[in-house]
Motif scaffolding. Structure first.
Motif, short mmCIF file in Angstrom:
data_model
loop_
_atom_site.label_atom_id
_atom_site.label_comp_id
_atom_site.label_asym_id
_atom_site.label_seq_id
_atom_site.Cartn_x
_atom_site.Cartn_y
_atom_site.Cartn_z
N PHE A 9 -0.74 13.75 -22.54
CA PHE A 9 -1.67 14.80 -22.12
C PHE A 9 -2.80 14.96 -23.14
O PHE A 9 -3.98 15.05 -22.76
N LEU A 10 -2.47 14.99 -24.40
CA LEU A 10 -3.49 15.17 -25.44
C LEU A 10 -4.44 13.97 -25.49
O LEU A 10 -5.63 14.13 -25.80
N ALA A 11 -3.94 12.78 -25.19
CA ALA A 11 -4.83 11.61 -25.15
C ALA A 11 -5.83 11.74 -24.02
O ALA A 11 -7.02 11.41 -24.18
N VAL A 12 -5.40 12.23 -22.87
CA VAL A 12 -6.31 12.44 -21.74
C VAL A 12 -7.36 13.49 -22.09
O VAL A 12 -8.55 13.33 -21.81
N VAL A 13 -6.92 14.58 -22.74
CA VAL A 13 -7.85 15.64 -23.14
C VAL A 13 -8.86 15.09 -24.15
O VAL A 13 -10.07 15.37 -24.06
N ALA A 14 -8.41 14.31 -25.11
CA ALA A 14 -9.30 13.77 -26.14
C ALA A 14 -10.34 12.83 -25.55
O ALA A 14 -11.51 12.82 -25.96
N GLU A 15 -9.94 12.02 -24.55
CA GLU A 15 -10.86 11.05 -23.95
C GLU A 15 -11.68 11.65 -22.82
O GLU A 15 -12.73 11.12 -22.45
N GLY A 16 -11.19 12.76 -22.22
CA GLY A 16 -11.88 13.36 -21.08
C GLY A 16 -11.80 12.51 -19.84
O GLY A 16 -12.58 12.68 -18.90
N SER A 17 -10.86 11.57 -19.85
CA SER A 17 -10.73 10.64 -18.73
C SER A 17 -9.35 10.01 -18.76
O SER A 17 -8.88 9.60 -19.82
N VAL A 18 -8.73 9.93 -17.58
CA VAL A 18 -7.42 9.30 -17.50
C VAL A 18 -7.52 7.80 -17.75
O VAL A 18 -6.70 7.22 -18.45
N SER A 19 -8.55 7.18 -17.21
CA SER A 19 -8.69 5.72 -17.38
C SER A 19 -8.95 5.36 -18.83
O SER A 19 -8.37 4.41 -19.35
N ARG A 20 -9.82 6.11 -19.52
CA ARG A 20 -10.10 5.82 -20.92
C ARG A 20 -8.86 6.09 -21.79
O ARG A 20 -8.58 5.37 -22.75
N ALA A 21 -8.13 7.17 -21.46
CA ALA A 21 -6.91 7.47 -22.20
C ALA A 21 -5.86 6.37 -22.01
O ALA A 21 -5.17 5.99 -22.95
N LEU A 48 -5.44 20.33 -15.86
CA LEU A 48 -6.69 19.60 -15.90
C LEU A 48 -7.48 19.82 -14.60
O LEU A 48 -6.89 19.91 -13.52
N SER A 49 -8.78 19.90 -14.78
CA SER A 49 -9.68 19.97 -13.61
C SER A 49 -10.46 18.67 -13.54
O SER A 49 -11.01 18.21 -14.55
N LYS A 50 -10.49 18.07 -12.34
CA LYS A 50 -11.23 16.82 -12.16
C LYS A 50 -12.67 17.11 -11.79
O LYS A 50 -12.97 18.05 -11.05
N HIS A 51 -13.58 16.26 -12.30
CA HIS A 51 -14.99 16.33 -11.93
C HIS A 51 -15.56 14.92 -12.02
O HIS A 51 -14.85 13.97 -12.41
N HIS A 52 -16.83 14.78 -11.65
CA HIS A 52 -17.38 13.44 -11.55
C HIS A 52 -17.45 12.71 -12.90
O HIS A 52 -17.54 11.49 -12.94
N GLN A 53 -17.42 13.44 -14.02
CA GLN A 53 -17.46 12.81 -15.33
C GLN A 53 -16.08 12.51 -15.90
O GLN A 53 -15.95 11.88 -16.93
N GLY A 54 -15.05 12.98 -15.23
CA GLY A 54 -13.68 12.75 -15.72
C GLY A 54 -12.82 13.98 -15.50
O GLY A 54 -12.72 14.49 -14.38
#
Length: 303
Positions: A9-21, A48-54
């Motif tokens: 979860f913290l990796a996703v938050v740090a990257e702001g994107s599931v794919s980048r995490a 988490l809230s999804k939006h067009h930037q991640g």
């Protein structure tokens, strides 16, 4: 919730994107997404809230991210502390040592031990020899050092203890300054009329009094009087004050400096043996095992 889920979860938050995490974690995206969804399900709240930037954190997600980072840091510190404790790099070590060994020979061992395990709190006490044995046998001290004239006999009398000779401590004659001009080596028979100063004999513990008694028998003479003291260190100022002579290890005599004179005896004098003791029935904890490794080099072996 487990630490692995929190890390993901913290990796996703740090990257702001599931794919980048997922790329950062060297894993594919589906299992990472599934882990976050499972975490939200367990907590019963959207993180988490999804939006067009991640993705971005909800208020609940922001709280979890903030506290989660602290939890992971605490977990890492705890892991390091537990590992250090298990490797003998942290904890507490109680050493009970007679001053005869502690003053001259223990410092280099402690220095070497501290270099390996600087986070171990070392406690040092200096009880009388019989008390060293009692404390170690009862578990009040992890390890002890005594000075004895008969290590084999002492070991045979104390089967509850493991004993190992660390080193032999040759004895020198320690005399008042007025004897500075006596020849070297010193014939102790020439000082037969002088009073002697010795530690009190301890029943069942062979030591310096027994060595002196054997020496007098071999010389065929006895001193005019024998004054007893609690430790050899106590004898030093009395010798300096011209109140008697004694035998002691060179390391102890060196403490007095120029206040006394040190001579090698002409007669053969049995040494004292510095002997390590530990409880036989207690498995050495990691801190003690590491200390025993440090002391191992001068060992002559278990008695």
């Amino acid at each position: 919730m487990n630490l692995r889920q929190l890390e993901y979860f913290l990796a996703v938050v740090a990257e702001g994107s599931v794919s980048r995490a997922a790329a950062t974690l060297h894993m594919t995206q589906p299992p990472l997404s599934q882990s976050v969804l499972q975490l939200e399900k367990q907590l019963g709240v959207q993180l988490l809230s999804k939006h067009h930037q991640g993705v971005s954190t909800t208020p609940a997600g922001e709280l979890l991210a903030t506290q989660g980072r602290q939890l992971l840091r605490w977990s890492e510190r705890l892991e390091e502390q537990v590992r250090a404790l298990g490797q003998g790099l942290a904890g507490r070590l109680h050493i009970a040592s007679v001053p005869t060994f502690a003053w001259g020979h223990l410092p280099p061992l402690l220095k070497a031990y501290a270099a390996q395990a600087p986070d171990v709190a070392v406690e040092l006490s200096d009880p009388e020899p019989a008390e060293v044995l009692r404390q170690v046998a009862a578990g009040g001290a992890d390890v002890g050092f005594v000075a004895t004239s008969d290590p084999e006999g002492l070991a045979a009398a104390h089967g509850e203890l493991v004993m190992a000779v660390v080193l032999a401590m040759p004895l020198v004659a320690v005399v008042p300054p007025r004897f500075a001009d006596l020849p070297e080596p010193l014939d102790l028979a020439e000082l037969a009329g002088e009073p002697w100063i010795l530690p009190s004999a301890s029943p069942g513990f062979p030591g310096l009094p027994e060595i002196a008694e054997r020496l007098w028998q071999e010389m065929g003479t006895r001193p005019s009087s024998v004054r007893t003291v609690s430790t050899l260190q106590t004898a030093v100022p009395l010798i300096s004050a011209d109140m008697g002579i004694s035998l002691m290890p060179h390391s102890v005599a060196d403490i007095a400096g120029s206040r006394v004179r040190i001579h090698t005896p002409l007669q053969p004098v049995q040494p004292l043996y510095a002997t390590l003791v530990r409880a036989r029935h207690i498995q050495p904890p990691p801190v003690l095992a590491r200390f025993l490794e440090v002391v191992q080099h001068p060992y002559t072996g278990e008695l």
